[in-house]
Design a protein around this motif. Sequence first.
Motif, PDB file in Angstrom:
ATOM      1  N   MET A  34       0.698  -1.135  -0.034  1.00  0.00           N
ATOM      2  CA  MET A  34      -0.085   0.152  -0.092  1.00  0.00           C
ATOM      3  C   MET A  34       0.887   1.156  -0.119  1.00  0.00           C
ATOM      4  O   MET A  34       1.888   1.241   0.757  1.00  0.00           O
ATOM      5  CB  MET A  34      -1.049   0.143   1.261  1.00  0.00           C
ATOM      6  N   ALA A  35       0.605   2.262  -0.649  1.00  0.00           N
ATOM      7  CA  ALA A  35       1.278   3.369  -0.949  1.00  0.00           C
ATOM      8  C   ALA A  35       1.445   4.046   0.554  1.00  0.00           C
ATOM      9  O   ALA A  35       0.352   4.133   1.216  1.00  0.00           O
ATOM     10  CB  ALA A  35       0.819   4.339  -2.017  1.00  0.00           C
ATOM     11  N   GLY A  36       2.557   4.585   0.617  1.00  0.00           N
ATOM     12  CA  GLY A  36       2.882   5.324   2.012  1.00  0.00           C
ATOM     13  C   GLY A  36       3.040   4.445   3.379  1.00  0.00           C
ATOM     14  O   GLY A  36       3.364   4.852   4.442  1.00  0.00           O
ATOM     15  N   ARG A  37       3.041   3.104   2.869  1.00  0.00           N
ATOM     16  CA  ARG A  37       3.254   2.191   4.004  1.00  0.00           C
ATOM     17  C   ARG A  37       4.844   2.127   4.506  1.00  0.00           C
ATOM     18  O   ARG A  37       5.652   2.113   3.675  1.00  0.00           O
ATOM     19  CB  ARG A  37       2.934   0.829   3.647  1.00  0.00           C
ATOM     20  N   SER A  38       5.024   2.100   5.661  1.00  0.00           N
ATOM     21  CA  SER A  38       6.742   2.579   6.256  1.00  0.00           C
ATOM     22  C   SER A  38       6.942   1.060   6.491  1.00  0.00           C
ATOM     23  O   SER A  38       6.158   0.305   7.182  1.00  0.00           O
ATOM     24  CB  SER A  38       6.643   3.615   7.388  1.00  0.00           C
ATOM     25  N   GLY A  39       8.248   0.701   6.731  1.00  0.00           N
ATOM     26  CA  GLY A  39       8.834  -0.368   6.980  1.00  0.00           C
ATOM     27  C   GLY A  39       9.839  -0.090   8.203  1.00  0.00           C
ATOM     28  O   GLY A  39      10.783   0.351   7.694  1.00  0.00           O
ATOM     29  N   ARG A  40       9.496  -0.315   9.419  1.00  0.00           N
ATOM     30  CA  ARG A  40      10.553  -0.156  10.504  1.00  0.00           C
ATOM     31  C   ARG A  40      11.406  -1.223  10.730  1.00  0.00           C
ATOM     32  O   ARG A  40      11.219  -2.325  10.906  1.00  0.00           O
ATOM     33  CB  ARG A  40       9.501   0.359  11.706  1.00  0.00           C
ATOM     34  N   ARG A  41      12.647  -0.773  10.863  1.00  0.00           N
ATOM     35  CA  ARG A  41      13.598  -1.724  10.986  1.00  0.00           C
ATOM     36  C   ARG A  41      14.510  -1.338  12.202  1.00  0.00           C
ATOM     37  O   ARG A  41      14.402  -0.366  12.630  1.00  0.00           O
ATOM     38  CB  ARG A  41      14.388  -1.745   9.587  1.00  0.00           C
ATOM     39  N   GLY A  42      15.543  -2.245  12.449  1.00  0.00           N
ATOM     40  CA  GLY A  42      16.414  -2.027  13.377  1.00  0.00           C
ATOM     41  C   GLY A  42      17.318  -0.771  13.206  1.00  0.00           C
ATOM     42  O   GLY A  42      17.740   0.196  14.073  1.00  0.00           O
ATOM     43  N   PHE A  43      17.691  -0.474  11.658  1.00  0.00           N
ATOM     44  CA  PHE A  43      18.377   0.876  11.388  1.00  0.00           C
ATOM     45  C   PHE A  43      17.788   1.309  10.433  1.00  0.00           C
ATOM     46  O   PHE A  43      17.407   0.591   9.130  1.00  0.00           O
ATOM     47  CB  PHE A  43      19.766   0.117  11.089  1.00  0.00           C
ATOM     48  N   GLY A  44      17.271   2.422  10.273  1.00  0.00           N
ATOM     49  CA  GLY A  44      16.595   3.192   9.296  1.00  0.00           C
ATOM     50  C   GLY A  44      15.112   2.824   8.871  1.00  0.00           C
ATOM     51  O   GLY A  44      14.546   2.127   9.613  1.00  0.00           O
ATOM     52  N   ARG A  45      14.588   3.283   8.067  1.00  0.00           N
ATOM     53  CA  ARG A  45      13.348   3.095   7.463  1.00  0.00           C
ATOM     54  C   ARG A  45      13.099   3.252   5.942  1.00  0.00           C
ATOM     55  O   ARG A  45      13.860   4.049   5.353  1.00  0.00           O
ATOM     56  CB  ARG A  45      12.325   4.299   8.208  1.00  0.00           C
TER      57      ARG A  45
ATOM     58  N   LYS B 242       7.323   3.127   0.770  1.00  0.00           N
ATOM     59  CA  LYS B 242       6.787   3.007  -0.373  1.00  0.00           C
ATOM     60  C   LYS B 242       6.085   4.147  -0.902  1.00  0.00           C
ATOM     61  O   LYS B 242       5.101   4.584  -0.182  1.00  0.00           O
ATOM     62  CB  LYS B 242       5.868   1.854  -0.650  1.00  0.00           C
ATOM     63  N   LEU B 243       6.622   4.923  -2.088  1.00  0.00           N
ATOM     64  CA  LEU B 243       5.717   6.273  -2.304  1.00  0.00           C
ATOM     65  C   LEU B 243       4.620   5.837  -3.390  1.00  0.00           C
ATOM     66  O   LEU B 243       4.300   4.902  -3.890  1.00  0.00           O
ATOM     67  CB  LEU B 243       6.867   7.257  -3.157  1.00  0.00           C
ATOM     68  N   PRO B 244       3.808   6.943  -3.581  1.00  0.00           N
ATOM     69  CA  PRO B 244       2.440   6.724  -4.308  1.00  0.00           C
ATOM     70  C   PRO B 244       2.957   6.394  -5.826  1.00  0.00           C
ATOM     71  O   PRO B 244       2.203   5.824  -6.427  1.00  0.00           O
ATOM     72  CB  PRO B 244       1.969   8.254  -4.137  1.00  0.00           C
ATOM     73  N   SER B 245       4.284   6.758  -6.132  1.00  0.00           N
ATOM     74  CA  SER B 245       4.516   6.441  -7.635  1.00  0.00           C
ATOM     75  C   SER B 245       5.018   4.833  -7.799  1.00  0.00           C
ATOM     76  O   SER B 245       5.129   4.725  -8.620  1.00  0.00           O
ATOM     77  CB  SER B 245       5.876   7.445  -7.803  1.00  0.00           C
TER      78      SER B 245
ATOM     79  N   THR C  83      15.299   7.721  -5.274  1.00  0.00           N
ATOM     80  CA  THR C  83      14.162   6.747  -4.699  1.00  0.00           C
ATOM     81  C   THR C  83      14.907   5.442  -5.298  1.00  0.00           C
ATOM     82  O   THR C  83      15.436   5.595  -6.415  1.00  0.00           O
ATOM     83  CB  THR C  83      12.980   7.208  -5.258  1.00  0.00           C
ATOM     84  N   PHE C  84      14.212   4.146  -5.057  1.00  0.00           N
ATOM     85  CA  PHE C  84      14.588   2.862  -5.448  1.00  0.00           C
ATOM     86  C   PHE C  84      13.497   2.393  -6.045  1.00  0.00           C
ATOM     87  O   PHE C  84      12.286   2.400  -5.706  1.00  0.00           O
ATOM     88  CB  PHE C  84      15.270   2.293  -4.501  1.00  0.00           C
TER      89      PHE C  84
END
Length: 372
Positions: free
Chosen positions: A1-12, A15-18, A38-39
């Motif tokens: 889903m666009a805008g969903r964040s993935g929290r990790r031990g380091f960094g974040r 996913k963008l709307p694009s 962006t990737f």
Amino acid sequence: MAGRSGRRGFGRVRKLPSGRWQASYVAPDLVRLNAPLTFLTKGDAEGWLGLERQRIILGEWKRPEPPAPPPSVVTFSDYSASWVATRGIKPKTREGYEHLLTRYLLPTFGEQPLAAVNPADVRAWWGSMDPSTPTVRARSYALLKAVLNTALSDDLIASNPCRIRGASNTTRAREVRPATVEEITTIVDAMPERYRALVLLGAWCALRLGELLELRRGDVDVRAGTVRVERAVSQVRGRPVIGTPKSSAGTRTVAIPPHVLPSIVEHLDSFTARGKDSLLFPGADGTSSLQPSTLYKPWRAAREAAGRPDLRLHDLRHTGATMAAMAGATLAELQQRLGHSSVNAALRYQHAAQGRDRQIADALSRMTQSRE
């Protein structure tokens, strides 16, 4: 889903709307740092985070320098204004350049980026110029080419788009017919007395009008029969500006023909104040420069009296140059007398010497007669 964040031990990662992925982390300086791009996949974003974490662990991390702002777009209007302002030119020339820019160049090229002006644009503009004004057309093109040549030197454009062969050159739209000796005499007699010496010096010494109007008593050497030209006055936005002659060669000493000298002496006695800095042809107040417009009405009447309604004040110089050529002046002598910086400028008057062929033939006959 666009805008969903993935929290990790380091960094974040997010996913963008694009559909692309953004990565970020809180850096050692406690300020969040976004990846510079962006990737395409989440794995690529996480890979960038891994590399950044390794740099921190190894003590190699440094906050990246902010990207340089994109270069500002330089328009023809801005660049040409700077170009004119930084030229080492006379005020009258600067006024002329500004007029050409405002009237003929800026309406077409003003808002264009310099790098966007191409040969097709230049050809289209050239084709839209009025061919019945060839001098204005040629000078406008020459100015455009000069400005863009400097832009090329400044590495602002890759090449100069002005590529129309011969566009800077022009022929006279109006052929100047020099006055005859009889016509000059009639014009002098028809002019007000205080301006007769001006006509004589213009015609017989081939001085420019701006040079004539700035002559002072100290410039005339009656004993030597010469006039020294060191200054000139021009009208810039309706106000007189005193400077040097048109070119460095314009500073010169010109011999006054003997038959003219008595009239110059009479003018000095009757119409010129005694101080060496007194103007030969002052304005109404006796001290300021004479406005050229003051001469136009009496000049028109005088040329009509001579049957030469086509003759301009400036044509007196052309007349003087042509008569000097007819008298046998060489190109170098014409160049010095006229104050021209190049021989080419004096060359135009040499055609008049062709008319002396009959005089030369007659003189050859007189040589044989003198031996009989």
